[in-house]
Design an enzyme around this catalytic site. Structure first.
Site, PDB file in Angstrom:
ATOM      1  N   GLY A 112       0.353   9.474  -6.067  1.00  0.00           N
ATOM      2  CA  GLY A 112       0.341   8.369  -7.047  1.00  0.00           C
ATOM      3  C   GLY A 112       1.746   8.212  -7.592  1.00  0.00           C
ATOM      4  O   GLY A 112       2.611   7.614  -6.950  1.00  0.00           O
ATOM      5  N   SER A 113       1.985   8.795  -8.767  1.00  0.00           N
ATOM      6  CA  SER A 113       3.324   8.719  -9.357  1.00  0.00           C
ATOM      7  C   SER A 113       4.366   9.306  -8.424  1.00  0.00           C
ATOM      8  O   SER A 113       5.491   8.815  -8.335  1.00  0.00           O
ATOM      9  CB  SER A 113       3.349   9.493 -10.683  1.00  0.00           C
ATOM     10  OG  SER A 113       2.512   8.871 -11.614  1.00  0.00           O
ATOM     11  N   THR A 128      -3.560  -3.619  -4.528  1.00  0.00           N
ATOM     12  CA  THR A 128      -3.776  -4.952  -5.091  1.00  0.00           C
ATOM     13  C   THR A 128      -3.738  -5.999  -3.982  1.00  0.00           C
ATOM     14  O   THR A 128      -2.814  -5.998  -3.166  1.00  0.00           O
ATOM     15  CB  THR A 128      -2.696  -5.275  -6.148  1.00  0.00           C
ATOM     16  OG1 THR A 128      -2.817  -4.313  -7.197  1.00  0.00           O
ATOM     17  CG2 THR A 128      -2.849  -6.676  -6.721  1.00  0.00           C
ATOM     18  N   GLY A 151     -10.378  -9.590 -36.019  1.00  0.00           N
ATOM     19  CA  GLY A 151     -11.679  -9.034 -36.379  1.00  0.00           C
ATOM     20  C   GLY A 151     -12.717  -9.252 -35.300  1.00  0.00           C
ATOM     21  O   GLY A 151     -12.428  -9.089 -34.110  1.00  0.00           O
ATOM     22  N   GLU A 206       3.000   0.035 -10.623  1.00  0.00           N
ATOM     23  CA  GLU A 206       4.456  -0.117 -10.395  1.00  0.00           C
ATOM     24  C   GLU A 206       5.232   0.964 -11.172  1.00  0.00           C
ATOM     25  O   GLU A 206       6.381   0.769 -11.549  1.00  0.00           O
ATOM     26  CB  GLU A 206       4.876  -1.515 -10.839  1.00  0.00           C
ATOM     27  CG  GLU A 206       5.901  -2.176  -9.966  1.00  0.00           C
ATOM     28  CD  GLU A 206       5.369  -2.634  -8.603  1.00  0.00           C
ATOM     29  OE1 GLU A 206       4.142  -2.686  -8.393  1.00  0.00           O
ATOM     30  OE2 GLU A 206       6.208  -2.922  -7.739  1.00  0.00           O
ATOM     31  N   ALA A 235       0.837  -1.206   0.000  1.00  0.00           N
ATOM     32  CA  ALA A 235       0.000   0.000   0.000  1.00  0.00           C
ATOM     33  C   ALA A 235       0.866   1.248   0.000  1.00  0.00           C
ATOM     34  O   ALA A 235       1.361   1.676   1.048  1.00  0.00           O
ATOM     35  CB  ALA A 235      -0.927  -0.028   1.211  1.00  0.00           C
ATOM     36  N   THR A 272       4.106   4.355 -13.978  1.00  0.00           N
ATOM     37  CA  THR A 272       3.521   4.424 -15.329  1.00  0.00           C
ATOM     38  C   THR A 272       4.618   4.473 -16.402  1.00  0.00           C
ATOM     39  O   THR A 272       5.800   4.656 -16.090  1.00  0.00           O
ATOM     40  CB  THR A 272       2.664   5.702 -15.484  1.00  0.00           C
ATOM     41  OG1 THR A 272       3.543   6.841 -15.354  1.00  0.00           O
ATOM     42  CG2 THR A 272       1.555   5.779 -14.456  1.00  0.00           C
TER      43      THR A 272
END
Ligand SMILES: Cc1cc2nc3c(=O)[nH]c(=O)nc-3n(C[C@H](O)[C@H](O)[C@H](O)COP(=O)(O)OP(=O)(O)OC[C@H]3O[C@@H](n4cnc5c(N)ncnc54)[C@H](O)[C@@H]3O)c2cc1C
Length: 284
Positions: A17-18, A44, A237, A261, A10, A263
């Site tokens: 974030g980044s 996760t 297709g 992990e 976590a 961007t």
């Protein structure tokens, strides 16, 4: 010491974030226990794990050097599951929002030392140690892209073969069809990502500094996974787009590999810093 714990990680928060150095979850020592407070999102396995490795700051005013990792057992009464996200891909994996409210853990549940360091050099080293986690995990995430892309290519080849398109490298490129050439290009891209991932993983296994290679393979494999799976959908297709094959699922699943992990943009930033010899302060 902890045996085979199934752990979630976590780091991400509503405001971090980044820029993982911006985490604002706090950890305060109270006697023989750490007391954690804060919010974590997009974790996760945050619902199903045995324990959560939580990034928290000992003192926000001291910047990233004060960020440490703590092990919090999932059943700790101070750790609440806020929600589980419903999402585009990776749907077999639970992605949780977690809340830490006066969450108490024993003093020895810190990973590494609680020292922040007196000098600038020592502080740099402290956060560098936390970030080294990614040198091991980024090649693993890149390997997820390899698996997803390989599966998409195998399904595409099967569908082609049923339609009599062999794509077995037996002809010169100028005698091959556009579909065959596309398949060869995608396979070459997969192979390039695979070799870069193996190199970064090999370096990690052999104790060689691999931050640059870990970011390079994650950037390459993330792009390749998106590109290959979407191209396979297109090449097949309506069979590719329908839920009758796994291609549409693999295309949806591949997107996250280029996001978590670190961007695509962040990996490129890290690689650029390495190549240009610039620090994170000098190249943002
Ligand atoms: C399904 C899922 C699972 C996840 N699992 C985990 C987990 O287990 N643990 C955990 O801690 N986190 C997890 N995450 C969070 C993930 O790591 C973050 O989403 C990711 O790091 C990006 O952060 P952000 O979403 O806040 O985007 P932001 O940081 O807000 O970025 C938004 C966009 O801006 C770009 N950007 C940001 N900064 C720069 C810059 N300096 N230069 C150029 N472009 C920039 C980014 O590349 C991105 O395209 C998960 C996310 C998802 C969706």
């Amino acid at each position: 010491k902890y045996g085979k714990l199934y752990c979630a990680m976590a780091i991400t928060e509503p405001g971090a974030g980044s820029d993982s150095a911006a985490v604002s979850t706090t950890a305060e020592l109270d006697g023989d226990e750490w007391v954690l407070n804060g919010e974590k999102i997009y974790c996760t396995a945050g619902q199903r794990c045995d324990a959560v490795v939580v990034w928290a700051t000992l003192d926000k005013s001291l910047g990233k050097a004060a960020i440490k990792s703590f092990i919090v057992p999932r059943d700790n009464p101070g750790l609440q599951l806020v929600r589980v996200e419903d999402k585009m891909g990776l749907r077999v994996s639970d992605t949780a929002a977690l809340s830490f409210n006066n969450c108490r853990i024993p003093k020895d549940h810190i990973l590494g030392s609680a020292e922040i360091g007196d000098t600038e050099e020592a502080r740099k080293k402290a956060f560098g140690g936390v970030m080294q986690t990614f040198d091991n995990t980024r090649p693993q995430v890149a390997a997820m892209a390899l698996g997803v892309a390989r599966a998409a290519l195998e399904i595409t080849r099967e569908i082609f073969e049923k339609e009599g398109v062999g794509a077995d490298f037996s002809k010169q490129p100028y005698n091959s069809t556009a579909r065959e050439l596309e398949l060869y290009r995608l396979e070459a891209d997969l192979e390039a990502a695979r070799l870069m991932t193996l190199k970064a993983a090999w370096m990690a296994d052999n104790g060689q500094p691999n931050s640059k290679e870990a970011s390079m393979c994650k950037a390459k494999a993330g792009r390749m996974g998106n590109d290959v799976t979407l191209k396979c959908v297109a090449l097949c297709g309506e069979l590719g787009y329908s839920e009758g094959t796994l291609l549409e699922k693999l295309a949806r699943d591949s997107k996250i590999i280029d996001i978590f992990e670190g961007t695509q943009q962040i990996q490129q930033l890290i690689v650029a810093r390495h190549l240009l010899g610039l620090s994170s302060k000098e190249l943002k």
